[in-house]
Motif scaffolding. Sequence first.
Motif, short mmCIF file in Angstrom:
data_model
loop_
_atom_site.label_atom_id
_atom_site.label_comp_id
_atom_site.label_asym_id
_atom_site.label_seq_id
_atom_site.Cartn_x
_atom_site.Cartn_y
_atom_site.Cartn_z
N GLY A 196 0.86 -1.03 -0.08
CA GLY A 196 0.11 -0.09 -0.05
C GLY A 196 0.64 1.45 0.07
O GLY A 196 2.23 1.22 -0.29
N GLU A 198 2.00 4.59 2.31
CA GLU A 198 2.06 5.10 3.75
C GLU A 198 1.82 6.64 4.07
O GLU A 198 2.30 7.34 3.18
CB GLU A 198 3.53 4.93 4.42
N ALA A 243 -4.84 11.09 1.77
CA ALA A 243 -5.49 11.16 3.18
C ALA A 243 -6.41 12.06 3.05
O ALA A 243 -6.51 13.19 3.73
CB ALA A 243 -4.16 11.55 4.19
N PHE A 247 -10.80 9.16 3.98
CA PHE A 247 -9.70 8.07 4.55
C PHE A 247 -9.63 8.49 6.19
O PHE A 247 -9.44 7.74 6.76
CB PHE A 247 -8.48 8.29 3.73
N LYS A 250 -11.91 7.17 8.64
CA LYS A 250 -11.60 5.89 8.81
C LYS A 250 -10.52 5.82 9.94
O LYS A 250 -10.55 4.89 10.77
CB LYS A 250 -11.34 5.03 7.50
N VAL A 251 -9.63 6.66 9.69
CA VAL A 251 -8.42 6.54 10.67
C VAL A 251 -8.73 6.85 11.96
O VAL A 251 -8.53 6.35 12.93
CB VAL A 251 -7.18 7.42 10.18
N ILE A 278 0.69 4.86 8.96
CA ILE A 278 -0.53 4.15 8.48
C ILE A 278 -0.23 3.98 7.16
O ILE A 278 0.23 4.32 6.40
CB ILE A 278 -1.77 4.90 8.56
N SER A 280 -2.25 2.79 3.73
CA SER A 280 -3.44 2.67 3.14
C SER A 280 -3.42 1.47 2.25
O SER A 280 -2.66 1.60 1.08
CB SER A 280 -3.70 4.01 2.41
N GLU A 282 -5.46 -0.06 -0.66
CA GLU A 282 -7.05 0.31 -1.51
C GLU A 282 -7.87 1.06 -0.42
O GLU A 282 -9.06 0.78 -0.45
CB GLU A 282 -7.46 -0.74 -1.86
N GLY A 283 -7.41 2.16 0.11
CA GLY A 283 -8.29 3.09 0.86
C GLY A 283 -8.58 2.63 2.46
O GLY A 283 -9.37 3.42 2.84
N GLU A 284 -8.11 1.50 2.47
CA GLU A 284 -8.55 1.23 4.18
C GLU A 284 -7.07 1.29 5.05
O GLU A 284 -6.24 0.66 4.45
CB GLU A 284 -9.07 -0.34 4.13
N PRO A 285 -7.22 1.86 5.92
CA PRO A 285 -6.19 2.21 7.03
C PRO A 285 -5.75 1.07 7.96
O PRO A 285 -6.47 0.45 8.50
CB PRO A 285 -6.49 3.13 7.73
#
Length: 426
Positions: A196, A198, A243, A247, A250-251, A278, A280, A282-285
Motif C-alpha cells: 500500500g 504510507e 489522506a 480516509f 476511517k483513521v 499508517i 493505506s 486500497e483506501g483502508e487504513p
Amino acid sequence: MNILLLGSGGREHALACKITQSPLCTKLYTAPGNAGTQMCGENVDMVINDFLSIAAFIKSHQIKMVVVGPEEPLVKGITDYLNENIDTREVLVIGPGRAGSQLEGSKEFAKGFMARHNIPTAAYKSFEAGSFHEGVEFLKTLNAPYVLKADGLAAGKGVYIVNTFDEAVEGLDHMLNKKAFGNASNKVIIEEFMHGIEVSVFVATDGKDWILLPEAKDYKRIGEGDTGPNTGGMGAVSPVPFANELFMEKVKTRIIQPTIEGLNKESIDYKGFIFIGIMSIEGEPFVVEYNARLGDPETEAIIPRIKSDLVEMLQAIATGTLKNYTIETDPNYAVTIVLVSGGYPGKYVNGYEMTGITHIEDSKLYYAGACHSDNKLVTKGGRVIAITSLDPSLSKAREISLKNAQIVSFQNKNYRKDIGLDLQNE
Ligand code: AMP
Ligand code: GLY
C-alpha cells in the motif's frame, strides 16, 4: 514560562522556532540542541538520558515545561522520573511515561495492544530466543516479501524487509540467535507484508481528548524512486492528497479513537504525541507502527502549517484541557527536502563548511547536524539541514525547496530531487 526542549535534530529546531513564537514562552533552553536551536534560545550541554542532570537543571533554571523530542528518554522513563522526583513533580512534561512509550519501545507490546483493541494491523507472531525453529516454520506459511522486526528500539535499523525465504531465515538467525541488536532483538516479530502507500498521522492527546495535527508523507529511502537503504527520512510533504476526508474519517474511528480508549482501558496515562505510521491498502487504513513522539523530518513539514499557538497546545496536553483547544492549520502545501552528508546512512565525514544560507529568503531552514565552529557553520551529522517551502501548489512548493537545495552548499552534499513528485499528480 521557561521551557526545556530535549533533542538535537531538525525536528527540535522546528519545535524551537514555533515555541519561541509563543507569548507564553519566556526563555527556551535546548539540550543538547544544534546551530538552529541556538538561534531560538540557549543550548545546554546536557545528555538527554542523564535524568539527574536534567532534574537539577529544571530546578536551577525555573523550568516549567519539558518537551521531549526523541524516543529514547521517553522509553527510558524520563516522564515518570520527573513526575516522581520531589524537585520536579510540578513541571509539565510533554511525552508519555514508560508504560505509554511501550507503544514505540516494544513492537510486541504495540502489536498486542492493537490485537486487544481491534485496531487494524498486519497479522503477526512473536518469537523469543530458543524458538528459532518455530519462527522458520511460521515463515513457511507466509509469502514474500517477509517482514522481521526487532522488538525493542534499534535506532531505526531494527526492521528487515526481504524478498526471499532464505534471506528471511538468515535475518531471523541474525536477530534472534546472533543478537544483531543486543537486547532489542531478544524477541522478534514476524509479520505479514502490507502492499500500500504510507502516511504519517500525528495525534496530540492529554490522555482523554485528542486532536489531529496535519498529516505528512515521509521519504525514508536514500535513493530516488524509493531505492537503497533506509534513512531517518530524506524529506516530507504535508498535506497528503490521498489522506482525504473519507480516509481520515476511517483513521479516526478505526485507529485513533480505539487507541485512546485502549490506553484508558489499560490505565496508561498518556500526555504527548502519538505518531501513527499508517498503510493505506486500497483506501483502508492499517497501522504499520506507533511512535511516542513527533517524526523527523515530518515535524519540519507540519509545524509551519500550524497557525495556532504551540505552547498553548502543549500546556493543554499536560494539564488535561485539550478539549478546549482548537488547532488552526494553514492549507498550503509544505515540501521539506533534507540535505545529507554524502555517504549517509553509512559512513560520512563531518566538519564541512556550509555556505549559501544567507541567500535563502523563500524557505524555512531547519538545522539538524549543523553546528558553529570557529565562527563558521559546519556539518555535524548525517542529516544536515531541512529546507521547507510552502505554497498553495505542491509543485511550486517543491520547486522552491529544490532551488534552495542547490543554493545551500557544503562538500559531498546529497539530497533527493523527487520528494513529493509521486503526490504531484494525484
Ligand atoms: P517500522 O519501524 O515498523 O515503521 O518499519 C519501518 C518501515 O518498514 C515502515 O515505515 C514501512 O515502510 C516498512 N514496513 C514495516 N512493516 C511493514 C509491513 N508489515 N508491510 C510493509 N511494509 C512495512
Ligand atoms: N520519519 C520517521 C521517524 O521520525 O521515525
